[in-house]
Design a protein around this motif. Structure first.
Motif, PDB file in Angstrom:
ATOM      1  N   TRP A 184      -2.404 -19.248   4.798  1.00 25.72           N
ATOM      2  CA  TRP A 184      -1.645 -20.004   3.766  1.00 25.72           C
ATOM      3  C   TRP A 184      -0.539 -20.894   4.247  1.00 25.72           C
ATOM      4  CZ3 TRP A 184      -0.879 -19.797  -2.144  1.00 25.72           C
ATOM      5  CH2 TRP A 184      -1.126 -21.299  -2.601  1.00 25.72           C
ATOM      6  N   SER A 188       0.204 -26.957   2.225  1.00 23.37           N
ATOM      7  CA  SER A 188      -1.115 -27.020   1.392  1.00 23.37           C
ATOM      8  C   SER A 188      -0.128 -26.123   0.002  1.00 23.37           C
ATOM      9  CB  SER A 188      -1.844 -26.388   1.831  1.00 23.37           C
ATOM     10  OG  SER A 188      -2.674 -26.137   1.005  1.00 23.37           O
ATOM     11  N   PHE A 192      -0.711 -26.952  -4.320  1.00 21.80           N
ATOM     12  CA  PHE A 192      -1.033 -26.154  -5.173  1.00 21.80           C
ATOM     13  C   PHE A 192       0.280 -26.135  -6.230  1.00 21.80           C
ATOM     14  CE2 PHE A 192      -0.136 -21.453  -5.860  1.00 21.80           C
ATOM     15  CZ  PHE A 192      -1.606 -21.974  -7.230  1.00 21.80           C
ATOM     16  N   GLY A 247      -8.955 -18.816  -3.801  1.00 20.80           N
ATOM     17  CA  GLY A 247      -7.745 -19.726  -3.209  1.00 20.80           C
ATOM     18  C   GLY A 247      -8.522 -18.312  -1.753  1.00 20.80           C
ATOM     19  N   ILE A 251     -10.497 -19.833   1.623  1.00 26.00           N
ATOM     20  CA  ILE A 251      -9.374 -19.595   3.253  1.00 26.00           C
ATOM     21  C   ILE A 251      -9.512 -18.155   4.195  1.00 26.00           C
ATOM     22  CG2 ILE A 251      -7.663 -17.947   2.572  1.00 26.00           C
ATOM     23  CD1 ILE A 251      -5.281 -19.303   3.323  1.00 26.00           C
ATOM     24  N   TYR A 453     -11.574 -23.723  -6.922  1.00 24.30           N
ATOM     25  CA  TYR A 453     -12.783 -23.622  -5.878  1.00 24.30           C
ATOM     26  C   TYR A 453     -12.646 -25.163  -5.373  1.00 24.30           C
ATOM     27  CZ  TYR A 453     -15.958 -22.838  -2.611  1.00 24.30           C
ATOM     28  OH  TYR A 453     -16.841 -22.483  -1.538  1.00 24.30           O
ATOM     29  N   PHE A 456      -9.302 -26.110  -3.873  1.00 27.05           N
ATOM     30  CA  PHE A 456      -8.633 -25.928  -2.818  1.00 27.05           C
ATOM     31  C   PHE A 456      -9.810 -26.496  -1.166  1.00 27.05           C
ATOM     32  CE2 PHE A 456      -6.904 -21.921  -4.672  1.00 27.05           C
ATOM     33  CZ  PHE A 456      -5.523 -22.127  -4.459  1.00 27.05           C
ATOM     34  N   LYS A 457     -11.069 -26.429  -1.315  1.00 27.32           N
ATOM     35  CA  LYS A 457     -11.839 -27.068  -0.307  1.00 27.32           C
ATOM     36  C   LYS A 457     -10.905 -29.222  -0.419  1.00 27.32           C
ATOM     37  CE  LYS A 457     -15.388 -24.708   0.091  1.00 27.32           C
ATOM     38  NZ  LYS A 457     -15.783 -24.938   1.430  1.00 27.32           N
ATOM     39  N   SER A 459      -8.245 -30.605  -1.047  1.00 28.04           N
ATOM     40  CA  SER A 459      -6.942 -29.665  -0.507  1.00 28.04           C
ATOM     41  C   SER A 459      -6.426 -29.872   0.941  1.00 28.04           C
ATOM     42  CB  SER A 459      -5.533 -28.615  -1.464  1.00 28.04           C
ATOM     43  OG  SER A 459      -4.688 -28.719  -0.719  1.00 28.04           O
ATOM     44  N   ASN A 460      -8.090 -28.466   1.552  1.00 29.56           N
ATOM     45  CA  ASN A 460      -8.082 -28.477   3.060  1.00 29.56           C
ATOM     46  C   ASN A 460      -8.716 -29.969   3.606  1.00 29.56           C
ATOM     47  OD1 ASN A 460      -8.205 -27.097   4.777  1.00 29.56           O
ATOM     48  ND2 ASN A 460     -10.420 -26.655   4.753  1.00 29.56           N
ATOM     49  N   ILE A 465      -5.137 -26.299   4.576  1.00 33.87           N
ATOM     50  CA  ILE A 465      -4.662 -25.315   4.201  1.00 33.87           C
ATOM     51  C   ILE A 465      -3.979 -23.680   4.684  1.00 33.87           C
ATOM     52  CG2 ILE A 465      -6.100 -25.989   1.942  1.00 33.87           C
ATOM     53  CD1 ILE A 465      -8.267 -22.990   2.233  1.00 33.87           C
TER      54      ILE A 465
END
Length: 488
Positions: A184, A188, A192, A247, A251, A453, A456-457, A459-460, A465
């Motif tokens: 990780w 990122s 979070f 996550g 990831i 979910y 995280f998408k 954030s990427n 991430i």
């Protein structure tokens, strides 16, 4: 020569027995030593609330120390080359989570229910819940008071509640650092830490503990006492577990975890003693987690909560041990540790509402669940979770709140969530309570997993991430943290 020494009887000017300490002269009164009935009543009330606040703060200090336990468990179960990175996440999530919760998380979670009677009722503090009116009923969605702990909530009871709830939130925020460990990106992770402490945890927490709609399923629809969660199997652990699952899926697995032929490769942790020490620290801190959730030092139920907590945790360990022997395996210390934690997670919701036999059954089933779910994710679904975060916290968080709906024996909880009578589960005659627990569990799973979910998408897209492949192979300590965890 024989000598005898005799010490004559004496009267002490001091008070070594304590019989003269804390008398009527210590009561604040207009006329010293002669308090009125009202002044005596004020003193009694003041002492009661003082005991509750002191107990709640001490319990909060214990829960804060659980952060050290998480850090040791996760670091011990991961590889030596990532020690500084794993420890760094566990360390910084404390600061990130605290500030996120201070900014708006606490307001969203408890802004509609700040008048906690056991902590003094917060006189002068006005609470406000955002309400949506549907189907002829009011549904509380979020609080709207207490941002930045501003002057409107500058109150001893509110601040005590903030500290206690902040360290609970930090447990939630820590859980995904285990499922996403060793790949990780630290940047990122920083995003979070703020997101979950400011929005996700507080919103679901409001629905259960802040007077929100799940807590009102009993009042509005006759479903038992609404969704009941004494100390956080769903609010804390399942929220963290579902975030950890989302996550881990986004990831992807660590390099080398799965072969092209579908084989599963074990990536052993580097320090089992460290992990087991961390487990003991967590078990110790759980006495703040569960008994502390009474928020009342004068609540005699504390002893039952504490014993149930111990029994369920050890039952989880012994269940795992039995399963390993039945499978013809050795007693893996890592799995035994996860069994203990699974039992503790599961008993967190029902600990105040069940007897000791039920706590043992709940803990033993939790041990079986953790073994099964780790196998399911690791072997069948190929979801890499280095420390078993979802199996321990997510799956057993769900089992914990469901078990309350089965085993609550009606000996505690009169008036819980505004519903007259004690809390009873399905096995004691109230099927509707189990229904409320099912609704709360399903809501937590769908809401948290979906939101995290998507997070995280997105954030990427802001910052990757996942770390670079070369860095993951070499170890994240230098590329991500700039220092080695171990000098050698």
């Amino acid at each position: 020569m024989f000598c005898c020494f005799f010490e004559p009887a004496r009267s002490f000017a001091q008070d070594p027995t304590g019989s003269k300490t804390g008398t009527v002269t210590d009561v604040t009164a207009a006329k010293a030593g002669s308090p009125t009935a009202a002044e005596l009543a004020d003193a009694v009330g003041h002492n009661k609330i003082a005991i509750n606040i002191m107990w709640t703060l001490i319990a909060g200090f214990l829960v804060m120390f659980m952060q050290a336990g998480f850090a040791l468990v996760e670091t011990g179960f991961t590889q030596k080359k990532n020690v500084a990175h794993t420890m760094g996440m566990n360390f910084l999530v404390y600061a990130l989570g605290m500030f996120g919760f201070w900014i708006c998380g606490f307001a969203f979670m408890f802004g509609g229910a700040l008048n906690a009677a056991t902590l003094g009722g917060a006189p002068g503090v006005v609470s406000h819940e955002v309400i949506v009116h549907l189907f002829g009923h009011d549904f509380g969605i979020a609080g709207n008071v207490g941002f930045f702990l501003n002057s409107k909530v500058y109150d001893v009871g509110v601040f005590a509640l903030f500290l206690f709830q902040m360290v609970f939130m930090d447990t939630t925020a820590t859980i995904p650092t285990g499922s996403m460990a060793e790949r990780w990106s630290f940047k990122s992770f920083l995003i979070f830490g703020l997101f979950i402490s400011m929005f996700v945890y507080p919103l679901f927490g409001n629905w259960v503990w802040g007077g929100g709609w799940l807590s009102q399923l009993g009042v509005n629809f006759g479903l038992g006492h609404g969704h009941v969660d004494f100390a956080g199997s769903s609010v804390v652990h399942m929220v963290g577990g579902m975030a950890a699952l989302a996550g881990a899926i986004v990831i992807g697995p660590r390099i080398g975890k799965y072969g092209k032929d579908g084989s599963v490769n074990t990536i052993p942790g580097h320090n089992i003693p460290m992990a087991l020490l961390g487990t003991f620290i967590l078990a110790f801190g759980w006495f703040g987690f569960n008994p502390g959730s009474t928020l009342a030092g004068g609540d005699y139920r504390i002893s039952i909560v504490a014993v149930n907590t111990m029994m369920a945790g050890t039952a989880g360990t012994l269940a795992v041990l039995a399963i390993l022997y039945i499978q013809g395996k050795k007693p893996d210390p890592g799995m035994l540790a996860n069994g203990l934690l699974a039992g503790l997670v599961a008993i967190t919701a029902p600990c105040a509402f069940v007897n000791s036999l039920s706590s043992v059954i709940i803990g033993a089933i939790a041990g079986a669940i953790v073994v099964f779910v780790i196998y399911l994710l690791d072997v069948k679904l190929k979801i890499d979770d280095p420390v078993g975060a979802f199996a321990v916290h997510g799956a057993n968080g769900a089992w914990g709140v469901l078990s309350l709906g089965l085993f609550a024996d009606g000996s505690y909880g009169d008036g819980w969530n505004g519903v007259p009578g004690t809390v009873k589960g399905l096995f004691y005659g109230d099927a509707s309570q189990f229904g409320a627990q099912c609704i709360g569990t399903l809501t937590c799973a769908v809401f948290v997993f979906t939101i995290m979910y998507i997070f995280f998408k997105i954030s990427n897209k802001i910052t990757p991430i996942r770390v670079k492949e070369a860095d993951e192979i070499a170890g994240l300590d230098i590329p991500e943290m700039g220092v080695h965890g171990y000098v050698d």
